[in-house]
Design a protein around this motif. Structure first.
Motif, PDB file in Angstrom:
ATOM      1  N   TYR A  10       0.831  -1.201   0.000  1.00 22.04           N
ATOM      2  CA  TYR A  10       0.000   0.000   0.000  1.00 22.04           C
ATOM      3  C   TYR A  10       0.872   1.261   0.000  1.00 22.04           C
ATOM      4  O   TYR A  10       0.609   2.220  -0.729  1.00 22.04           O
ATOM      5  N   VAL A  11       1.902   1.256   0.834  1.00 25.42           N
ATOM      6  CA  VAL A  11       2.826   2.393   0.883  1.00 25.42           C
ATOM      7  C   VAL A  11       3.492   2.589  -0.480  1.00 25.42           C
ATOM      8  O   VAL A  11       3.654   3.724  -0.958  1.00 25.42           O
ATOM      9  N   ALA A  12       3.873   1.484  -1.126  1.00 22.53           N
ATOM     10  CA  ALA A  12       4.520   1.571  -2.433  1.00 22.53           C
ATOM     11  C   ALA A  12       3.583   2.169  -3.475  1.00 22.53           C
ATOM     12  O   ALA A  12       4.011   2.937  -4.345  1.00 22.53           O
ATOM     13  N   PHE A  13       2.288   1.842  -3.403  1.00 22.74           N
ATOM     14  CA  PHE A  13       1.345   2.407  -4.362  1.00 22.74           C
ATOM     15  C   PHE A  13       1.138   3.904  -4.122  1.00 22.74           C
ATOM     16  O   PHE A  13       0.928   4.666  -5.070  1.00 22.74           O
ATOM     17  N   VAL A  14       1.200   4.343  -2.855  1.00 23.97           N
ATOM     18  CA  VAL A  14       1.168   5.777  -2.583  1.00 23.97           C
ATOM     19  C   VAL A  14       2.353   6.451  -3.263  1.00 23.97           C
ATOM     20  O   VAL A  14       2.233   7.515  -3.885  1.00 23.97           O
ATOM     21  N   SER A  15       3.516   5.822  -3.159  1.00 21.77           N
ATOM     22  CA  SER A  15       4.726   6.403  -3.746  1.00 21.77           C
ATOM     23  C   SER A  15       4.635   6.483  -5.264  1.00 21.77           C
ATOM     24  O   SER A  15       5.199   7.385  -5.883  1.00 21.77           O
ATOM     25  N   LEU A  16       3.915   5.537  -5.883  1.00 22.33           N
ATOM     26  CA  LEU A  16       3.723   5.580  -7.332  1.00 22.33           C
ATOM     27  C   LEU A  16       2.932   6.817  -7.757  1.00 22.33           C
ATOM     28  O   LEU A  16       3.219   7.438  -8.793  1.00 22.33           O
ATOM     29  N   GLY A  17       1.925   7.181  -6.957  1.00 28.82           N
ATOM     30  CA  GLY A  17       1.054   8.275  -7.342  1.00 28.82           C
ATOM     31  C   GLY A  17       1.569   9.655  -7.013  1.00 28.82           C
ATOM     32  O   GLY A  17       1.199  10.635  -7.666  1.00 28.82           O
ATOM     33  N   LEU A  18       2.417   9.776  -6.001  1.00 24.93           N
ATOM     34  CA  LEU A  18       2.835  11.097  -5.521  1.00 24.93           C
ATOM     35  C   LEU A  18       3.353  12.035  -6.613  1.00 24.93           C
ATOM     36  O   LEU A  18       2.955  13.196  -6.672  1.00 24.93           O
ATOM     37  N   LEU A  54      10.676   1.705 -21.836  1.00 27.62           N
ATOM     38  CA  LEU A  54      11.883   0.876 -21.855  1.00 27.62           C
ATOM     39  C   LEU A  54      11.956  -0.029 -20.631  1.00 27.62           C
ATOM     40  O   LEU A  54      12.215  -1.234 -20.747  1.00 27.62           O
ATOM     41  N   SER A  55      11.731   0.536 -19.449  1.00 24.23           N
ATOM     42  CA  SER A  55      11.848  -0.278 -18.233  1.00 24.23           C
ATOM     43  C   SER A  55      10.691  -1.260 -18.103  1.00 24.23           C
ATOM     44  O   SER A  55      10.855  -2.346 -17.528  1.00 24.23           O
ATOM     45  N   SER A  56       9.515  -0.917 -18.631  1.00 19.62           N
ATOM     46  CA  SER A  56       8.392  -1.855 -18.590  1.00 19.62           C
ATOM     47  C   SER A  56       8.664  -3.079 -19.460  1.00 19.62           C
ATOM     48  O   SER A  56       8.373  -4.214 -19.066  1.00 19.62           O
ATOM     49  N   LEU A  57       9.219  -2.851 -20.646  1.00 21.52           N
ATOM     50  CA  LEU A  57       9.531  -3.974 -21.529  1.00 21.52           C
ATOM     51  C   LEU A  57      10.607  -4.876 -20.945  1.00 21.52           C
ATOM     52  O   LEU A  57      10.650  -6.074 -21.236  1.00 21.52           O
ATOM     53  N   ALA A  73      12.025  -1.223  -4.606  1.00 20.56           N
ATOM     54  CA  ALA A  73      12.833  -0.314  -3.793  1.00 20.56           C
ATOM     55  C   ALA A  73      13.777   0.532  -4.648  1.00 20.56           C
ATOM     56  O   ALA A  73      13.885   1.752  -4.466  1.00 20.56           O
ATOM     57  N   VAL A  74      14.471  -0.107  -5.586  1.00 17.41           N
ATOM     58  CA  VAL A  74      15.413   0.619  -6.438  1.00 17.41           C
ATOM     59  C   VAL A  74      14.677   1.632  -7.313  1.00 17.41           C
ATOM     60  O   VAL A  74      15.134   2.768  -7.505  1.00 17.41           O
ATOM     61  N   SER A  75      13.524   1.248  -7.829  1.00 22.59           N
ATOM     62  CA  SER A  75      12.776   2.126  -8.722  1.00 22.59           C
ATOM     63  C   SER A  75      12.253   3.358  -7.999  1.00 22.59           C
ATOM     64  O   SER A  75      12.315   4.476  -8.520  1.00 22.59           O
ATOM     65  N   VAL A  76      11.730   3.183  -6.787  1.00 22.94           N
ATOM     66  CA  VAL A  76      11.257   4.331  -6.021  1.00 22.94           C
ATOM     67  C   VAL A  76      12.432   5.239  -5.669  1.00 22.94           C
ATOM     68  O   VAL A  76      12.311   6.474  -5.667  1.00 22.94           O
ATOM     69  N   GLY A  77      13.596   4.651  -5.398  1.00 18.06           N
ATOM     70  CA  GLY A  77      14.791   5.452  -5.149  1.00 18.06           C
ATOM     71  C   GLY A  77      15.175   6.299  -6.351  1.00 18.06           C
ATOM     72  O   GLY A  77      15.598   7.460  -6.202  1.00 18.06           O
ATOM     73  N   LEU A  78      15.044   5.737  -7.543  1.00 15.49           N
ATOM     74  CA  LEU A  78      15.331   6.505  -8.760  1.00 15.49           C
ATOM     75  C   LEU A  78      14.387   7.698  -8.909  1.00 15.49           C
ATOM     76  O   LEU A  78      14.823   8.811  -9.246  1.00 15.49           O
ATOM     77  N   THR A  79      13.115   7.479  -8.653  1.00 10.91           N
ATOM     78  CA  THR A  79      12.167   8.587  -8.779  1.00 10.91           C
ATOM     79  C   THR A  79      12.424   9.649  -7.716  1.00 10.91           C
ATOM     80  O   THR A  79      12.261  10.849  -7.982  1.00 10.91           O
ATOM     81  N   ALA A  80      12.837   9.238  -6.508  1.00  4.77           N
ATOM     82  CA  ALA A  80      13.163  10.214  -5.461  1.00  4.77           C
ATOM     83  C   ALA A  80      14.312  11.113  -5.900  1.00  4.77           C
ATOM     84  O   ALA A  80      14.255  12.344  -5.754  1.00  4.77           O
ATOM     85  N   ALA A  99      14.048  13.939 -16.099  1.00  7.27           N
ATOM     86  CA  ALA A  99      12.882  13.133 -16.458  1.00  7.27           C
ATOM     87  C   ALA A  99      13.271  11.711 -16.866  1.00  7.27           C
ATOM     88  O   ALA A  99      12.439  10.794 -16.804  1.00  7.27           O
ATOM     89  N   VAL A 100      14.542  11.511 -17.259  1.00  6.28           N
ATOM     90  CA  VAL A 100      14.987  10.181 -17.694  1.00  6.28           C
ATOM     91  C   VAL A 100      14.974   9.172 -16.544  1.00  6.28           C
ATOM     92  O   VAL A 100      14.315   8.121 -16.636  1.00  6.28           O
ATOM     93  N   PRO A 101      15.703   9.429 -15.404  1.00  6.56           N
ATOM     94  CA  PRO A 101      15.622   8.454 -14.304  1.00  6.56           C
ATOM     95  C   PRO A 101      14.228   8.351 -13.706  1.00  6.56           C
ATOM     96  O   PRO A 101      13.843   7.288 -13.200  1.00  6.56           O
ATOM     97  N   TYR A 102      13.486   9.452 -13.749  1.00  5.17           N
ATOM     98  CA  TYR A 102      12.107   9.403 -13.269  1.00  5.17           C
ATOM     99  C   TYR A 102      11.324   8.347 -14.053  1.00  5.17           C
ATOM    100  O   TYR A 102      10.658   7.474 -13.477  1.00  5.17           O
ATOM    101  N   GLY A 103      11.406   8.395 -15.371  1.00  6.87           N
ATOM    102  CA  GLY A 103      10.663   7.454 -16.201  1.00  6.87           C
ATOM    103  C   GLY A 103      11.126   6.017 -16.041  1.00  6.87           C
ATOM    104  O   GLY A 103      10.311   5.097 -15.955  1.00  6.87           O
ATOM    105  N   LEU A 104      12.446   5.813 -15.965  1.00  5.57           N
ATOM    106  CA  LEU A 104      12.979   4.459 -15.810  1.00  5.57           C
ATOM    107  C   LEU A 104      12.506   3.839 -14.497  1.00  5.57           C
ATOM    108  O   LEU A 104      12.139   2.662 -14.442  1.00  5.57           O
ATOM    109  N   GLY A 105      12.507   4.624 -13.439  1.00  5.22           N
ATOM    110  CA  GLY A 105      12.052   4.103 -12.152  1.00  5.22           C
ATOM    111  C   GLY A 105      10.565   3.818 -12.135  1.00  5.22           C
ATOM    112  O   GLY A 105      10.125   2.786 -11.619  1.00  5.22           O
ATOM    113  N   ALA A 106       9.779   4.704 -12.726  1.00  3.74           N
ATOM    114  CA  ALA A 106       8.327   4.555 -12.693  1.00  3.74           C
ATOM    115  C   ALA A 106       7.860   3.312 -13.446  1.00  3.74           C
ATOM    116  O   ALA A 106       6.968   2.585 -12.993  1.00  3.74           O
TER     117      ALA A 106
END
Length: 418
Positions: A10-18, A54-57, A73-80, A99-106
């Motif tokens: 649940y916490v991770a999904f909050v982090s996805l939306g922020l 790219l990261s989804s594929l 964990a690594v992906s949320v760190g990239l977006t942070a 915006a590049v690391p943001y997208g890769l993490g998301a």
């Protein structure tokens, strides 16, 4: 352990939306400070979405190798890190760089988390978890509104969300041992062939997944839905300012009504999702979005119907994304689900990549009044493709070869019983 891991997800999904609604909420002011045209918002979202594609594929391989916990964990760190980078950027091109690391993490975290939940939890949990995404996405416009009205500036909003993401990253790192011990939940019958981390059995190449009947239809439906959602998130505030005469800070707050509708709708949908079923949730959702778009388009002298339409459209959007994801193992088989969900995320962010800049160009040429018309076209496309997929799955399950496609027919029966 099951309950603790669920709370962490649940916490991770909050982090996805922020971070998802910050650009749209702040862009009426940001583009002026950066000295770029209003249509340049589409470039930022295009770069972010390109990274997610790219990261989804690649998510099927990375999640299978490292597990959903590590990838999350690594992906949320990239977006942070990217959001903190946004907060110290004084030029448009620096925003493009971060915006590049943001997208890769998301993209990586989206595909990994959604497949994990689809395999391990019932439909009600998928809806409630995605309502927590909406919670995060609904909070950030208010953060932006506060930053603008208090004189702190839009960069402070990115800094606040970036620090919050960093804290969530620490929580997710500490939770990694729990993810490694996870097993398919008893009620998730369609997850029977998943491994310890919910990654499934042997590797399913993307080319093989694309050849499964019906995959092209679900990709088109997902493309349409996410194009609709991203366009509304990014351009609702600008539409209210330029076409309805709403003040900048007020529009930033009111644009969150769409996201609040999504959040509330997913919370409510969780109570009846298991009884109604994914197909009905998708069908009813698109119909409600159509009603909301009609309210937004009403040519009246007050913005009230448009604001109400944003809420209705958000309520309609609420169950569509979770239902499409949750139905993937039942429609196409648990073994193929991570690969297909990865492709779905790529299709989703292709829609997110193309639709906002296309609308930006269109609105520059014709005016912001085309906003509801643009949304209506996407609603029609999503509904048509999802209905065609429903008919295909129904024919397959009714036929003599219903178990041919990766066991999807048997899995569909198990899901309906669940």
């Amino acid at each position: 352990m099951y309950s603790l891991l669920l709370a962490i997800i649940y916490v991770a999904f909050v982090s996805l939306g922020l971070p998802d609604s910050l650009v749209g909420a702040g862009w009426p002011v940001m583009h002026q400070d950066l000295g770029v045209p209003v249509a340049f918002a589409g470039i930022i979202t295009m770069i972010i979405a390109g990274g997610t594609i790219l990261s989804s594929l690649a998510s099927e391989r990375t999640t299978r190798r490292f597990g959903a916990g590590v990838v999350t964990a690594v992906s949320v760190g990239l977006t942070a890190a990217a959001l903190v980078g946004f907060s110290v950027s004084g030029s448009f091109w620096l925003l493009c760089l971060w915006a590049v690391p943001y997208g890769l993490g998301a993209g990586a975290v989206d595909a990994a988390l959604n497949n994990f939940v689809a395999l391990h939890y019932a439909a009600r949990h998928m809806n409630w978890l995605h309502s927590f995404w909406g919670l995060g996405a609904s909070i950030s416009p208010f953060i932006m509104s506060y930053a603008l009205t208090s004189g702190l500036g839009w960069s402070s909003a990115y800094r606040i969300v970036g620090v919050t993401q960093a804290v969530l990253t620490a929580v997710l790192i500490l939770s990694i041992p729990l993810w490694k011990k996870a097993r398919p939940a008893p009620q998730a019958d369609h997850a029977a062939d998943a491994g310890p981390s919910g990654s499934g059995g042997s590797h399913v190449p993307l080319a093989q997944a694309l050849r499964i009947p019906g995959v092209a239809l679900v990709l088109a439906a997902f493309f349409a839905y996410c194009a609709l959602e991203s366009t509304a998130i990014l351009w609702a505030s600008t539409y209210l300012v330029t076409d309805r005469g709403v003040e900048d800070a007020t529009a930033a707050a009111f644009a969150s009504l769409f996201l609040l509708g999504i959040t509330a709708g997913r919370f409510l949908a969780g109570f009846f999702a298991d009884r109604v079923g994914d197909k009905q949730l998708i069908r009813g959702g698109f119909a409600a979005v159509g009603l909301g778009v009609l309210l937004i388009a009403l040519p009246v002298g007050t913005p009230v119907p448009a604001l109400a339409g944003l809420v209705v459209a958000g309520l309609g959007c609420a169950p569509i994304y979770p239902a499409i994801i949750h139905s993937t193992p039942a429609n196409f088989g648990a073994r193929s689900s991570q690969a297909i969900i990865g492709i779905q995320m790529a299709a989703a962010y292709t829609g997110s990549t193309l639709a906002p800049p296309v609308f930006g160009v269109l609105s520059t040429w014709a005016g912001a009044w085309v906003f509801p018309l643009f949304l209506a076209v996407l609603v029609a496309l999503g509904l048509l493709m999802s209905e065609r997929l429903n008919r295909l799955v129904a024919r397959r399950d009714a036929g003599p070869d219903q178990g041919v496609t990766a066991g999807a027919g048997a899995l569909g029966a198990a899901e309906r019983k669940g």
